[in-house]
Scaffold this motif. Structure first.
Motif, PDB file in Angstrom:
ATOM      1  N   TRP A   1      44.704  -1.024   5.389  1.00  0.00           N
ATOM      2  CA  TRP A   1      45.297  -0.093   6.385  1.00  0.00           C
ATOM      3  C   TRP A   1      44.992   1.136   6.336  1.00  0.00           C
ATOM      4  CZ3 TRP A   1      50.721   1.602   5.553  1.00  0.00           C
ATOM      5  CH2 TRP A   1      51.157   2.377   6.754  1.00  0.00           C
ATOM      6  N   GLU A   2      45.376   1.568   4.654  1.00  0.00           N
ATOM      7  CA  GLU A   2      45.212   3.021   4.404  1.00  0.00           C
ATOM      8  C   GLU A   2      43.880   3.631   4.490  1.00  0.00           C
ATOM      9  OE1 GLU A   2      46.509   3.510   0.043  1.00  0.00           O
ATOM     10  OE2 GLU A   2      46.351   5.679   0.377  1.00  0.00           O
ATOM     11  N   LYS A   3      42.881   3.008   4.072  1.00  0.00           N
ATOM     12  CA  LYS A   3      41.748   3.123   4.546  1.00  0.00           C
ATOM     13  C   LYS A   3      41.312   3.510   5.909  1.00  0.00           C
ATOM     14  CE  LYS A   3      38.979   1.790   0.525  1.00  0.00           C
ATOM     15  NZ  LYS A   3      39.552   0.490  -0.224  1.00  0.00           N
ATOM     16  N   SER A   4      41.866   2.571   6.691  1.00  0.00           N
ATOM     17  CA  SER A   4      41.696   2.732   8.182  1.00  0.00           C
ATOM     18  C   SER A   4      42.204   4.023   8.754  1.00  0.00           C
ATOM     19  CB  SER A   4      42.315   1.442   9.192  1.00  0.00           C
ATOM     20  OG  SER A   4      43.788   1.583   9.154  1.00  0.00           O
ATOM     21  N   LEU A   5      43.430   4.597   8.018  1.00  0.00           N
ATOM     22  CA  LEU A   5      43.942   5.623   8.435  1.00  0.00           C
ATOM     23  C   LEU A   5      43.071   7.263   8.077  1.00  0.00           C
ATOM     24  CD1 LEU A   5      47.687   5.121   7.622  1.00  0.00           C
ATOM     25  CD2 LEU A   5      46.775   5.058   9.817  1.00  0.00           C
ATOM     26  N   GLU A   6      42.349   7.053   6.942  1.00  0.00           N
ATOM     27  CA  GLU A   6      41.463   7.761   6.548  1.00  0.00           C
ATOM     28  C   GLU A   6      40.612   8.326   7.499  1.00  0.00           C
ATOM     29  OE1 GLU A   6      40.460   6.484   2.628  1.00  0.00           O
ATOM     30  OE2 GLU A   6      42.352   6.805   2.016  1.00  0.00           O
ATOM     31  N   VAL A   7      40.174   7.595   8.340  1.00  0.00           N
ATOM     32  CA  VAL A   7      38.929   7.712   9.239  1.00  0.00           C
ATOM     33  C   VAL A   7      39.567   8.000  10.338  1.00  0.00           C
ATOM     34  CG1 VAL A   7      37.292   6.102   8.098  1.00  0.00           C
ATOM     35  CG2 VAL A   7      38.648   5.297   9.901  1.00  0.00           C
TER      36      VAL A   7
END
Ligand code: SF4
Length: 382
Positions: A281-287
């Motif tokens: 989820w954190e990675k998905s926010l980064e993009v």
């Protein structure tokens, strides 16, 4: 039309063996980072909501009552900071587990506007709670309900049934005990697990399970509860606004790992969902970039609904409701060929007594027990 907001807080004191929600074992040191990520997501997605009038805010999980109340308050403020406006009669629900709130934390929740609690207690039988891997005891539940009642609060109770070793007598005792606390709302869930799951040992047989479904409905009806949705029973005017809103096709924005959203822009309807682990989820926010449009999201977890997708949702959620859905409205949206196909199937389901047809189409008792079968038959193909 106003919007419903959902915030997922994944922390739990145990990993219950039957649970299929996205959760993680509670570690206090992870709370701050998780809440900061939620705030980041609110900032990035706030403009995706076409209507920022908030009808309901639901803190679900997991066990949201495991994080300090100050974090819950900071999220409410964050929504306000990004232009969400809480309507005067907004419903703010917090899921809690027995033994996770105190007089002090309750006072803080009430002060920040939480006005509904959902208690994930499942049963008053210690033996059964132990078998299904719950760490709380019936005594913890009693204390929590006493505290909520002391302040005359609106709460819902989650009751799980068809549990290992559970008899009709056990279920009757659970319902009677629960009713003695006078909750306003009760959600009843049949234990759903894969066939080879260890909790399937010593469960009630099929006939007893059917008897349990009937018993729950009849008993709660006799206590004055209206089964307004297939798993939900409420006293008059205490239906869950948040869930009702989503079942009626209202827009909702979900924040946090595994949260789902449904948003409309003009005539376009979008469904999207977050990954199931905090890291993903954190990675998905980064993009995500500020000012990005809802339709610019990764196609892995995003879909623009076709007219038929939306109609299938309309049938699917409408059938869960006691009042069902408007056949006329459905017919108006289908072409002649699809109308004929659908009517043929619906006629057959009415004849076989799975469906009731008056102004609306709704489930009979037989239909409720066979919901998946009915939904499969009524599915509108593209
Ligand atoms: S407490 Fe509830 S959300 Fe947490 S693991 Fe158990 S069933 Fe799942």
């Amino acid at each position: 039309m106003a919007i419903g907001l959902y915030v997922h807080i994944p922390f739990c004191i145990q990993q219950c063996p039957y649970c299929d929600f996205s959760t993680e074992i509670n570690q206090q040191e992870n709370h701050h980072n998780y809440i900061e990520l939620l705030k980041k997501e609110i900032a990035l997605k706030s403009n995706w909501a076409a209507d920022k009038n908030v009808r309901s805010l639901y803190f679900g999980g997991g066990t949201p009552s495991l994080v300090q109340p100050k974090y819950i308050l900071s999220l409410i403020k964050e929504f306000e900071k990004y232009g969400f406006y809480f309507l005067e009669d907004v419903e703010i629900t917090l899921e809690i587990n027995p033994g996770t709130i105190s007089e002090e934390s309750l006072g803080e929740y009430l002060q920040m506007g939480v006005n509904r609690f959902s208690v994930g207690a499942q049963s008053f039988n210690d033996n059964i709670l132990n078998k299904i891997g719950r760490k709380h005891s019936a005594q913890d539940t009693v204390k929590t309900l006493d505290l909520l009642n002391k302040h005359k609060l609106n709460y819902s109770f989650d009751l799980l049934f068809s549990l290992p070793g559970q008899s009709m007598k056990d279920l009757a005792l659970d319902l009677a005990t629960l009713n003695s606390f006078s909750p306003k709302h009760i959600s009843t869930y049949y234990l759903t697990i894969p066939q080879r799951h260890s909790l399937n040992l010593n469960r009630p047989d099929e006939d007893t399970e059917l008897e349990m479904f009937d018993f729950i409905e009849d008993k709660l009806d006799s206590y004055g509860f209206n089964q307004y949705e297939i798993s939900n029973h409420a006293l008059k005017n205490f239906e869950s606004k948040h869930n009702y809103h989503t079942w009626l096709g209202g827009q909702y924005l979900g924040i946090g790992m595994s949260a789902h959203s449904f948003i409309e822009h003009n005539d376009d309807k979008f469904r999207f969902w977050n990954p199931n682990t905090t890291n993903a989820w954190e990675k998905s926010l980064e993009v995500l970039k500020p000012k990005m449009k809802v339709s610019d999201q990764s196609p892995e977890r995003f879909e623009k609904l076709t007219k038929i997708d939306h109609l299938n949702d309309f049938v699917h959620t409408g059938l869960r409701l006691k009042e069902g859905f408007s056949e006329k409205k459905l017919m108006e949206s289908l072409d002649k060929e699809k109308q004929n196909e659908w009517i043929l199937m619906a006629n057959s389901m009415v004849e076989q007594k799975y469906l009731l047809r008056d102004e609306n189409i709704s489930l009979t008792k037989k239909g409720k027990r066979m919901l998946n079968f009915v939904l499969e038959k009524l599915f509108i193909s593209k």
